[in-house]
Enzyme design. Structure first.
Site, PDB file in Angstrom:
ATOM      1  N   HIS A 118       1.863   4.417  -3.038  1.00  0.00           N
ATOM      2  CA  HIS A 118       1.844   5.734  -2.587  1.00  0.00           C
ATOM      3  C   HIS A 118       3.190   6.315  -3.138  1.00  0.00           C
ATOM      4  O   HIS A 118       3.274   7.239  -4.028  1.00  0.00           O
ATOM      5  CB  HIS A 118       1.758   6.247  -1.337  1.00  0.00           C
ATOM      6  CG  HIS A 118       0.086   6.422  -0.787  1.00  0.00           C
ATOM      7  ND1 HIS A 118      -0.765   6.876  -1.296  1.00  0.00           N
ATOM      8  CD2 HIS A 118      -0.143   5.645   0.300  1.00  0.00           C
ATOM      9  CE1 HIS A 118      -1.910   6.839  -0.648  1.00  0.00           C
ATOM     10  NE2 HIS A 118      -1.647   6.075   0.256  1.00  0.00           N
ATOM     11  N   GLU A 171      -4.521   7.673  -3.058  1.00  0.00           N
ATOM     12  CA  GLU A 171      -5.083   6.459  -2.537  1.00  0.00           C
ATOM     13  C   GLU A 171      -5.506   5.572  -3.688  1.00  0.00           C
ATOM     14  O   GLU A 171      -5.316   4.296  -3.472  1.00  0.00           O
ATOM     15  CB  GLU A 171      -6.422   6.848  -1.507  1.00  0.00           C
ATOM     16  CG  GLU A 171      -6.777   5.714  -0.555  1.00  0.00           C
ATOM     17  CD  GLU A 171      -5.489   5.471   0.398  1.00  0.00           C
ATOM     18  OE1 GLU A 171      -4.520   6.214   0.490  1.00  0.00           O
ATOM     19  OE2 GLU A 171      -5.789   4.247   1.052  1.00  0.00           O
ATOM     20  N   HIS A 179       0.864  -1.236  -0.010  1.00  0.00           N
ATOM     21  CA  HIS A 179      -0.057   0.062  -0.108  1.00  0.00           C
ATOM     22  C   HIS A 179       0.922   1.290   0.000  1.00  0.00           C
ATOM     23  O   HIS A 179       0.747   2.122  -0.939  1.00  0.00           O
ATOM     24  CB  HIS A 179      -1.061  -0.009   1.347  1.00  0.00           C
ATOM     25  CG  HIS A 179      -1.905   1.276   1.296  1.00  0.00           C
ATOM     26  ND1 HIS A 179      -3.181   1.170   0.952  1.00  0.00           N
ATOM     27  CD2 HIS A 179      -1.694   2.350   1.649  1.00  0.00           C
ATOM     28  CE1 HIS A 179      -3.547   2.398   1.229  1.00  0.00           C
ATOM     29  NE2 HIS A 179      -2.713   3.170   1.541  1.00  0.00           N
ATOM     30  N   GLU A 180       1.725   1.410   0.880  1.00  0.00           N
ATOM     31  CA  GLU A 180       2.787   2.424   1.040  1.00  0.00           C
ATOM     32  C   GLU A 180       3.619   2.548  -0.126  1.00  0.00           C
ATOM     33  O   GLU A 180       3.837   3.697  -0.710  1.00  0.00           O
ATOM     34  CB  GLU A 180       3.738   2.543   2.287  1.00  0.00           C
ATOM     35  CG  GLU A 180       2.660   2.571   3.626  1.00  0.00           C
ATOM     36  CD  GLU A 180       1.643   3.663   3.468  1.00  0.00           C
ATOM     37  OE1 GLU A 180       1.909   4.660   2.895  1.00  0.00           O
ATOM     38  OE2 GLU A 180       0.578   3.358   4.186  1.00  0.00           O
TER      39      GLU A 180
END
Ligand code: ZN
Length: 499
Positions: A270, A296, A266-267
Site C-alpha cells: 500500500h 488492495e 502487505h502494508e
C-alpha cells in the site's frame, strides 16, 4: 488569464482540506500506536473537531462557486491536461461531499462509534443479541445513505462507489460468481491431495529478529524509510500524511513466522503506491490511490504474487535461515515454501490463505446485498452466515464469535461497500501483474536476483504516478486492454496450487 488566479485559489483550498485530514490521520496513527489509554477521551473529541472542520472546508459553497467558474476552462483543455484532471476530480469530491447532509453524517458517526463499543464487548462474550438492534439501525442508516443517490442502479451502488468509484453490483456480481465457482472447484482438488505441513514455521521466532528481517525485505522492495516508518499495532494499516511521510503499522506473532513478514509486505505494498505518486500532486486530490480495490491490488500483488513465489525465496531464504539459524537450519527451502503456501479452509478471514481468502470476502458481499435488498433480516444473519460457510468453505464456526461477530466492518461502518475491495484487489492485482509480465518478461528472473526495480518501475509508471487521474476501470483498460476479469487470478491460482 482569470482562471490562473482561480486555479491558485482552488489549490490553496484543496490543500487546506488535505492538511486537515492529514492532521486527523496523525492523531489516529498516534491513537493506535503510542497513545496511553488516558488519552482516549480527549483524542476522540480532537478527532471529531478536525473531522468537522475538514467537512466544512470540503463543502464550503464558495468552493462550489469556484469550481463552477473553472469548469469551462477545464472543458477547453485536452482530456489528459493536468489542470483539467484536478478540476474534474475536485468537482467529483465536492459533489459527493455535499450530497450527504452534515446532520446525517454526524448521526451515522455517533451510531457507528456506540455500535463499535458494543461490538468490542459482545464479541468475546459471543453475544450477538447485544448488537442485534444497533445492527438493525446500522442497516437502516446504510439504506438512508444510499437514498441520497436516487439515480443509482442497485441500492448498494452508492456505498460501493464511495470506495471503488465506478464499480456497481451489476458489474461485480458476474465476475465474483466466476471466481467463486473456480475457487470452489480448485479447493476441492486441493482437499483431495496430501495436506502440507506448516510445522517448520510454527516455532519460537523472536519479534526483534522478525522486524529486522522484514524491514530489510521491504527496503529492498523499494519502501523508502526516509519518507516513512514502521511501528507495531493491533490492526495493521498504512497511512499517508504527505508525499514525504507514508507510514505503515504491523503486528507480530512470535510463535508463527507466516504472519509478521506478510502483513508487513502487505502494508508496504500500500505504501509503495502512495510513495510512488507524484510529489507535485501532494496536497491535491490527484495525489493518492484511486480506489480501495486498486490499493488492495498493490498490497496483494507484493504480498502474494511476489513474496509467496519460489523466485522470491530462492533469493531470501538463506538470509532468513541466517536470521533464525536454530529454528530453520534443518528446514529445506521447498519445505519452507510449502509451509507459507499451505491452503486450508478456515473460519477467520484475516488468517485465510490465497485460495480461500476470496471465498470469505465474497460471501460477506452477498450477505450485505441480501440485507440491503431486504431478503435477509439481521435476526437471521448469524444462521445465514453459518450456511454460507458450510456451502463455500465446508466449515462452520461453533459460535457467533468466530462467525458473524468476527469482522469489525458492519459494527463500525455502513453495511455495504466495505468488502468488495478486498477481492477486487486480488483480481486486479493478478491482471496488472500479467500486464507487467507481458511488457517485462524477465520480472521473475529479476525477483530471483533480489532486484524489484523492473516491477516497481513498471508499477510506478503505469499505476502510482497516475494517482487519481484515472478511475479504476480506466486504469485496468489502459494497462490490460480489457475490463475487470477474474481469469488471470484463477489461472494463477490454478497453476500454483492444482496438483
Ligand atoms: Zn490492505
Amino acid at each position: 488569464m482569470p482562471s490562473e488566479v482561480a486555479l491558485d485559489e482552488l489549490r490553496l483550498r484543496l490543500r487546506e482540506v488535505s492538511d486537515l485530514s492529514a492532521a486527523s490521520s496523525v492523531l489516529h496513527w498516534d491513537q493506535t500506536t503510542f497513545m496511553p489509554v488516558g488519552g482516549a477521551l480527549s483524542r476522540s473529541r480532537q478527532l471529531a473537531l478536525l473531522g468537522r472542520l475538514s467537512h466544512e472546508r470540503a463543502t464550503d459553497p464558495e468552493l462550489g462557486v469556484l469550481l463552477d467558474r473553472l469548469m469551462p476552462y477545464a472543458e477547453s483543455l485536452p482530456s489528459d491536461h493536468n489542470d483539467r484532471a484536478l478540476i474534474e476530480v475536485a468537482q467529483r469530491d465536492f459533489d459527493l461531499a455535499i450530497r450527504v447532509p452534515a446532520e446525517f453524517s454526524e448521526r451515522a458517526a455517533e451510531h457507528m462509534s456506540t455500535t463499535y463499543a458494543a461490538w468490542v464487548k459482545a464479541r468475546p462474550c459471543n453475544d450477538f443479541a447485544a448488537v442485534l438492534e444497533p445492527l438493525e439501525t446500522m442497516l437502516a442508516l446504510s439504506r438512508e445513505y444510499c437514498g441520497f443517490f436516487p439515480n443509482s442502479g442497485h441500492l448498494a451502488d452508492p456505498l460501493i462507489d464511495a470506495a471503488d468509484h465506478g464499480m456497481t453490483v451489476t458489474r461485480i456480481r458476474p465476475v465474483f460468481a466466476e471466481l467463486r465457482k473456480g475457487l470452489i472447484s480448485l479447493l476441492g482438488q486441493i482437499s483431495n491431495s496430501e495436506q502440507v505441513d506448516d510445522g517448520p514455521i510454527r516455532n519460537h521466532f523472536p519479534a526483534a529478529q522478525q522486524a529486522k528481517f522484514s524491514n530489510t525485505v521491504i527496503r529492498a522492495l523499494g519502501y523508502d524509510f526516509e519518507r516513512g516508518r514502521s511501528d507495531p499495532t493491533a490492526h495493521p494499516f498504512m497511512t499517508r500524511f504527505a508525499h514525504g511521510d507514508v507510514r505503515i503499522t504491523t503486528r507480530t506473532n512470535k510463535l508463527f513466522l507466516g504472519e509478521h513478514l506478510f502483513v508487513t509486505i502487505h502494508e508496504a505494498g500500500h505504501a509503495l503506491y502512495e510513495q510512488g505518486t507524484r510529489a507535485d500532486d501532494d496536497g491535491t486530490p490527484l495525489g493518492g490511490g484511486t480506489s480501495s480495490g486498486m490499493h488492495e491490488s498493490q498490497s496483494r500483488l507484493w504480498e502474494n504474487i511476489v513474496a509467496r513465489s519460489p523466485e522470491f525465496w530462492s533469493y531470501w531464504y538463506p538470509q532468513l535461515q541466517a536470521a533464525f539459524p536454530e529454528q530453520l537450519r534443518n528446514v529445506k527451502l521447498d519445505e519452507f515454501y510449502n509451509a507459507i503456501n499451505r491452503v486450508e479452509p478456515s473460519l477467520i478471514r484475516t488468517d485465510a490463505d490465497e485460495v480461500t481468502y476470496n471465498l470469505h470476502v465474497m460471501l460477506r458481499f452477498e450477505l450485505e446485498l441480501d440485507l440491503l435488498e431486504g431478503k435477509l433480516s439481521i435476526a437471521d444473519l448469524p444462521s445465514a452466515w453459518h450456511e454460507r460457510y458450510l456451502a463455500d468453505l465446508g466449515v462452520m464456526a461453533p459460535d457467533d464469535r468466530d462467525g458473524v461477530l468476527q469482522d469489525v466492518h458492519w459494527y463500525a461502518g455502513f453495511i455495504g461497500g466495505a468488502f468488495q475491495g478486498y477481492t477486487l484487489g486480488n483480481i486486479i492485482g493478478a491482471q496488472l501483474f500479467d500486464a507487467a509480465l507481458r511488457d517485462t518478461p524477465d520480472i521473475y528472473a529479476q525477483i530471483g536476483l533480489g532486484d524489484y526495480e523492473p516491477l516497481h518501475g513498471w508499477l510506478r509508471k503505469h499505476i502510482y504516478r497516475i494517482g487519481r487521474r484515472r478511475t479504476p476501470d480506466q486504469l485496468i483498460a489502459d494497462v490490460t486492454g480489457g475490463p475487470l476479469n477474474a481469469k488471470p487470478l484463477l489461472n494463477r491460482l490454478q497453476a500454483k496450487f492444482s496438483t
